[in-house]
Motif scaffolding. Structure first.
Motif, PDB file in Angstrom:
ATOM      1  N   LYS A  26       0.859  -1.186   0.000  1.00 40.23           N
ATOM      2  CA  LYS A  26       0.000   0.000   0.000  1.00 40.23           C
ATOM      3  C   LYS A  26       0.899   1.241   0.000  1.00 40.23           C
ATOM      4  O   LYS A  26       1.670   1.440   0.953  1.00 40.23           O
ATOM      5  N   PRO A  27       0.828   2.059  -1.052  1.00 39.79           N
ATOM      6  CA  PRO A  27       1.650   3.272  -1.080  1.00 39.79           C
ATOM      7  C   PRO A  27       1.421   4.122   0.167  1.00 39.79           C
ATOM      8  O   PRO A  27       0.287   4.300   0.605  1.00 39.79           O
ATOM      9  N   GLY A  28       2.496   4.584   0.745  1.00 42.70           N
ATOM     10  CA  GLY A  28       2.423   5.401   1.951  1.00 42.70           C
ATOM     11  C   GLY A  28       2.394   4.587   3.232  1.00 42.70           C
ATOM     12  O   GLY A  28       2.647   5.111   4.311  1.00 42.70           O
ATOM     13  N   LYS A  29       2.072   3.293   3.137  1.00 44.52           N
ATOM     14  CA  LYS A  29       2.017   2.423   4.310  1.00 44.52           C
ATOM     15  C   LYS A  29       3.031   1.300   4.248  1.00 44.52           C
ATOM     16  O   LYS A  29       3.432   0.763   5.263  1.00 44.52           O
ATOM     17  N   GLY A  30       3.406   0.898   3.034  1.00 47.71           N
ATOM     18  CA  GLY A  30       4.320  -0.233   2.872  1.00 47.71           C
ATOM     19  C   GLY A  30       3.555  -1.543   2.817  1.00 47.71           C
ATOM     20  O   GLY A  30       2.401  -1.586   2.396  1.00 47.71           O
ATOM     21  N   TRP A  31       4.198  -2.612   3.252  1.00 48.33           N
ATOM     22  CA  TRP A  31       3.593  -3.944   3.215  1.00 48.33           C
ATOM     23  C   TRP A  31       2.632  -4.112   4.382  1.00 48.33           C
ATOM     24  O   TRP A  31       3.012  -3.944   5.528  1.00 48.33           O
ATOM     25  N   VAL A  32       1.374  -4.444   4.069  1.00 47.00           N
ATOM     26  CA  VAL A  32       0.365  -4.672   5.104  1.00 47.00           C
ATOM     27  C   VAL A  32      -0.199  -6.080   4.930  1.00 47.00           C
ATOM     28  O   VAL A  32      -0.329  -6.585   3.807  1.00 47.00           O
ATOM     29  N   VAL A  33      -0.532  -6.721   6.031  1.00 45.94           N
ATOM     30  CA  VAL A  33      -1.072  -8.078   5.983  1.00 45.94           C
ATOM     31  C   VAL A  33      -2.374  -8.091   5.194  1.00 45.94           C
ATOM     32  O   VAL A  33      -3.233  -7.224   5.374  1.00 45.94           O
ATOM     33  N   ASP A  34      -2.504  -9.048   4.295  1.00 44.20           N
ATOM     34  CA  ASP A  34      -3.685  -9.189   3.448  1.00 44.20           C
ATOM     35  C   ASP A  34      -4.760  -9.972   4.202  1.00 44.20           C
ATOM     36  O   ASP A  34      -4.963 -11.160   3.971  1.00 44.20           O
ATOM     37  N   ASN A  35      -5.462  -9.288   5.099  1.00 48.97           N
ATOM     38  CA  ASN A  35      -6.500  -9.927   5.902  1.00 48.97           C
ATOM     39  C   ASN A  35      -7.728 -10.325   5.100  1.00 48.97           C
ATOM     40  O   ASN A  35      -8.540 -11.129   5.560  1.00 48.97           O
ATOM     41  N   ASP A  36      -7.881  -9.781   3.892  1.00 53.84           N
ATOM     42  CA  ASP A  36      -9.044 -10.092   3.056  1.00 53.84           C
ATOM     43  C   ASP A  36      -8.765 -11.215   2.057  1.00 53.84           C
ATOM     44  O   ASP A  36      -9.604 -11.514   1.201  1.00 53.84           O
ATOM     45  N   ASN A  37      -7.591 -11.811   2.127  1.00 52.87           N
ATOM     46  CA  ASN A  37      -7.203 -12.940   1.259  1.00 52.87           C
ATOM     47  C   ASN A  37      -7.223 -12.603  -0.228  1.00 52.87           C
ATOM     48  O   ASN A  37      -7.465 -13.486  -1.053  1.00 52.87           O
ATOM     49  N   ILE A  38      -6.980 -11.363  -0.569  1.00 51.82           N
ATOM     50  CA  ILE A  38      -6.980 -10.953  -1.975  1.00 51.82           C
ATOM     51  C   ILE A  38      -5.922 -11.724  -2.751  1.00 51.82           C
ATOM     52  O   ILE A  38      -6.199 -12.286  -3.818  1.00 51.82           O
ATOM     53  N   LEU A  39      -4.703 -11.789  -2.219  1.00 47.63           N
ATOM     54  CA  LEU A  39      -3.613 -12.482  -2.910  1.00 47.63           C
ATOM     55  C   LEU A  39      -3.819 -13.989  -2.931  1.00 47.63           C
ATOM     56  O   LEU A  39      -3.800 -14.617  -3.992  1.00 47.63           O
ATOM     57  N   MET A  40      -4.031 -14.588  -1.778  1.00 45.75           N
ATOM     58  CA  MET A  40      -4.074 -16.048  -1.709  1.00 45.75           C
ATOM     59  C   MET A  40      -5.299 -16.633  -2.405  1.00 45.75           C
ATOM     60  O   MET A  40      -5.229 -17.746  -2.935  1.00 45.75           O
ATOM     61  N   ASP A  41      -6.417 -15.903  -2.461  1.00 43.43           N
ATOM     62  CA  ASP A  41      -7.566 -16.390  -3.225  1.00 43.43           C
ATOM     63  C   ASP A  41      -7.172 -16.576  -4.693  1.00 43.43           C
ATOM     64  O   ASP A  41      -7.555 -17.553  -5.330  1.00 43.43           O
ATOM     65  N   ARG A  42      -6.375 -15.663  -5.222  1.00 43.97           N
ATOM     66  CA  ARG A  42      -5.942 -15.761  -6.612  1.00 43.97           C
ATOM     67  C   ARG A  42      -4.889 -16.857  -6.789  1.00 43.97           C
ATOM     68  O   ARG A  42      -4.930 -17.613  -7.754  1.00 43.97           O
ATOM     69  N   VAL A  43      -3.959 -16.939  -5.865  1.00 48.74           N
ATOM     70  CA  VAL A  43      -2.922 -17.973  -5.947  1.00 48.74           C
ATOM     71  C   VAL A  43      -3.544 -19.371  -5.901  1.00 48.74           C
ATOM     72  O   VAL A  43      -3.148 -20.266  -6.658  1.00 48.74           O
ATOM     73  N   MET A  44      -4.529 -19.564  -5.031  1.00 49.46           N
ATOM     74  CA  MET A  44      -5.182 -20.873  -4.877  1.00 49.46           C
ATOM     75  C   MET A  44      -6.319 -21.091  -5.877  1.00 49.46           C
ATOM     76  O   MET A  44      -6.861 -22.187  -5.972  1.00 49.46           O
ATOM     77  N   GLY A  45      -6.687 -20.034  -6.615  1.00 56.16           N
ATOM     78  CA  GLY A  45      -7.771 -20.151  -7.583  1.00 56.16           C
ATOM     79  C   GLY A  45      -9.136 -20.238  -6.939  1.00 56.16           C
ATOM     80  O   GLY A  45     -10.037 -20.892  -7.449  1.00 56.16           O
TER      81      GLY A  45
END
Length: 82
Positions: A26-45
């Protein structure tokens, strides 16, 4: 320690998985934990729009195509350009 970087194509976001913990950049915040599973939902399909008993709910190739694994160098360049 294992870190894998991703470009989330449909949302124009940067993600990473660091020791099994997913993060979004997140610009201005850096790396933040993806509590909404946005990344892993896509990785796992994981496709939430599929019915619970559908064989396409997990491992959905259309969903998996929304994310691309990239190098740390590519991730650093994306961050520098933000």
């Amino acid at each position: 320690m294992s870190v894998t970087y991703y470009r989330i194509k449909d949302l124009d976001l940067l993600g990473k998985e660091d020791d099994y913990v997913p993060y979004l950049y997140k610009p201005g915040k850096g790396w933040v934990v993806d509590n909404d599973n946005i990344l892993m939902d896509r990785v796992m399909g994981f496709d939430d729009s599929e019915p619970d008993n559908s064989p396409y709910k997990i491992g959905n190739s259309s969903t998996m195509d929304l994310v691309k694994e990239i190098s740390q160098k590519e991730a650093d360049k994306i961050i520098a350009d933000l």
